[in-house]
Design a protein around this motif. Structure first.
Motif, PDB file in Angstrom:
ATOM      1  N   TYR A 157      -6.509 -33.959  47.888  1.00 59.28           N
ATOM      2  CA  TYR A 157      -7.858 -34.412  48.054  1.00 59.28           C
ATOM      3  C   TYR A 157      -8.667 -33.121  48.130  1.00 59.28           C
ATOM      4  O   TYR A 157      -8.780 -32.130  48.837  1.00 59.28           O
ATOM      5  CB  TYR A 157      -8.176 -35.061  49.523  1.00 59.28           C
ATOM      6  N   VAL A 158      -9.374 -32.920  46.685  1.00 58.78           N
ATOM      7  CA  VAL A 158     -10.076 -31.734  46.741  1.00 58.78           C
ATOM      8  C   VAL A 158     -11.466 -31.816  46.625  1.00 58.78           C
ATOM      9  O   VAL A 158     -12.272 -32.707  46.264  1.00 58.78           O
ATOM     10  CB  VAL A 158      -9.711 -31.194  45.208  1.00 58.78           C
ATOM     11  N   PRO A 159     -12.282 -30.965  47.761  1.00 59.30           N
ATOM     12  CA  PRO A 159     -13.475 -31.167  48.041  1.00 59.30           C
ATOM     13  C   PRO A 159     -14.319 -30.659  46.468  1.00 59.30           C
ATOM     14  O   PRO A 159     -13.939 -29.694  45.918  1.00 59.30           O
ATOM     15  CB  PRO A 159     -13.951 -30.339  49.146  1.00 59.30           C
ATOM     16  N   PHE A 160     -15.435 -31.279  46.441  1.00 60.57           N
ATOM     17  CA  PHE A 160     -16.305 -31.078  45.101  1.00 60.57           C
ATOM     18  C   PHE A 160     -17.805 -31.123  45.232  1.00 60.57           C
ATOM     19  O   PHE A 160     -18.189 -31.936  46.021  1.00 60.57           O
ATOM     20  CB  PHE A 160     -15.796 -31.987  44.028  1.00 60.57           C
ATOM     21  N   SER A 161     -18.606 -29.934  44.858  1.00 66.33           N
ATOM     22  CA  SER A 161     -19.966 -29.860  44.955  1.00 66.33           C
ATOM     23  C   SER A 161     -20.624 -29.829  43.746  1.00 66.33           C
ATOM     24  O   SER A 161     -21.397 -30.785  43.282  1.00 66.33           O
ATOM     25  CB  SER A 161     -20.350 -28.794  46.008  1.00 66.33           C
ATOM     26  N   TRP A 162     -20.600 -28.757  43.146  1.00 58.94           N
ATOM     27  CA  TRP A 162     -21.267 -28.485  41.825  1.00 58.94           C
ATOM     28  C   TRP A 162     -20.665 -27.998  40.680  1.00 58.94           C
ATOM     29  O   TRP A 162     -20.890 -28.165  39.417  1.00 58.94           O
ATOM     30  CB  TRP A 162     -22.531 -27.636  42.200  1.00 58.94           C
ATOM     31  N   SER A 163     -19.453 -27.354  40.931  1.00 60.99           N
ATOM     32  CA  SER A 163     -18.775 -26.684  39.825  1.00 60.99           C
ATOM     33  C   SER A 163     -17.905 -27.637  38.895  1.00 60.99           C
ATOM     34  O   SER A 163     -16.879 -28.193  39.234  1.00 60.99           O
ATOM     35  CB  SER A 163     -17.956 -25.568  40.370  1.00 60.99           C
TER      36      SER A 163
END
Length: 378
Positions: free
Chosen positions: A228-234
């Motif tokens: 489960y990998v957090p993701f914002s903008w990259s």
């Protein structure tokens, strides 16, 4: 639907003016008791998992998420069903072999309830301190020289963790890690006999090694716990984890951004063989928990949270956007979740829960109210 609690622990409560609360052992004991009580409640009221981000040295009492892996073990030992995980551990701050072993141990000791998440790290005070021996610093995904080095370390460290989890013994020689380390003379007879083919060469030099234990065997065909990998903008980071078939945890509340991101993410995942992934079973949507029993209470919770956010998050060096908020009464949040489920088919959600900031009774009430949201979609 599955709902996980992302606990962000606070050792300073709403309205407090106290110096160095994070250094106070009594406050930590209180935080431990409060979090344990709340996660026992979550375990008994329909929540699916517990997780934390990773931070260190937070003496101000803000997000004192020191060592999520020990928290995982503690919560697993005090609950029956909750998954335990991280979103995530900073791969750039740990030796990957040690991290792989520690996580595999939790996987066994929790009865297979572990899920894993990894990040590059965004806090220079602790990441730059812990990774100084590798000349690693935090970055802003700005494609600078420092950013490129940080990303290379993250990718190589994951490669080592994955090898350790999926191969009985192995070797790795990269930019940052040599496993085994160079020129280890290893005359130990049991290794030659029982340590696997090629572990020691004819000159008595160690050539392969493995971790103890490896993760539990699974029935879903995977060799290690779910990611489960957090993701914002990259997008570069998103595409990297798409190759690994990870679930994408996002608190971004801009639909147009998610609408642009998910096709790219899934195209990359499908290209690398993860053809079973869809938006619904891959995208995990999160929001800050400010739900209330009444509209007035919900609005007060939101105003209190907004004050906290501007103090601790919308501040240098972060200045992060607030993202999604689970705001309103139970019925209003049911509507918010329903809209997202209808649009994306999302099966999993996260509540970002600020334990220790509100009163214990208020925080338990927030969890109870969101459990009613869970039941509405059961």
């Amino acid at each position: 639907m599955k709902v996980h609690v992302l606990v962000q622990p606070y050792m300073r409560s709403k309205g407090e003016d106290v110096v160095l609360p994070g250094s106070d052992p009594d406050r930590y004991a209180t935080l431990l008791d409060r979090t344990t009580e709340q996660m026992k409640f979550a375990d008994e009221n329909g929540y699916a998992g517990f997780c934390m981000t990773e931070h260190h040295f937070q003496v101000e009492g803000i997000e004192t998420t020191t060592n999520p892996l020990l928290w995982n073990m503690h919560i697993a030992a005090n609950t029956k069903n909750l998954m335990v995980g991280q979103v995530g551990m900073a791969l750039t701050a740990h030796h990957p072999m040690r991290l792989a072993e520690d996580m595999a141990m939790i996987d066994h000791m929790s009865g297979g309830r572990l899920f894993c998440g990894f990040v590059r790290g965004n806090t220079p005070r602790w990441l730059n301190t812990l990774a100084q021996h590798l000349d690693i610093t935090t970055t802003q995904s700005d494609r600078s020289k420092e950013d490129a080095r940080n990303r290379r370390l993250m990718e190589e460290s994951w490669a080592v963790v994955k090898k350790a989890w999926t191969q009985e013994t192995f070797s790795h020689h990269g930019e940052f890690w040599n496993i085994p380390a160079d020129n280890i003379t290893w005359p130990f007879p049991p290794t030659a006999e029982y340590g696997g083919k090629g572990a020691v060469d004819d000159n008595g030099t160690l050539r392969k090694m493995g971790i103890v234990p490896r993760p539990r065997k699974r029935t879903d065909g995977r060799d290690f716990p779910p990611l489960y990998v957090p993701f914002s903008w990259s997008m570069e980071t998103a595409k990297f984890w798409a190759k690994e078939g990870a679930k994408l945890v996002s608190f971004v509340n801009k639909d147009e951004f998610m609408d642009m991101t998910m096709p790219i993410y899934l195209e990359e995942a499908h290209h690398h063989g993860h053809t079973d992934l869809t938006v619904g079973n891959t995208l995990v949507l999160g929001g800050h928990l400010t739900i209330g029993s009444t509209e007035a209470q919900a609005e007060q919770h939101y105003r209190d949270f907004e004050e906290l956010f501007n103090f601790a998050y919308n501040a240098p060096p972060y200045h992060v956007p607030m993202g999604r908020v689970w705001k309103g009464t139970v019925n209003q949040v049911i509507d918010q979740v329903g809209v997202l489920k209808e649009k994306y088919g999302t099966e999993e959600f996260v509540v970002w829960h600020h334990v220790g900031y509100f009163e214990q009774e208020e925080e338990l009430e927030m969890l109870e109210n969101y459990s009613k949201v869970i039941k509405a979609f059961s």
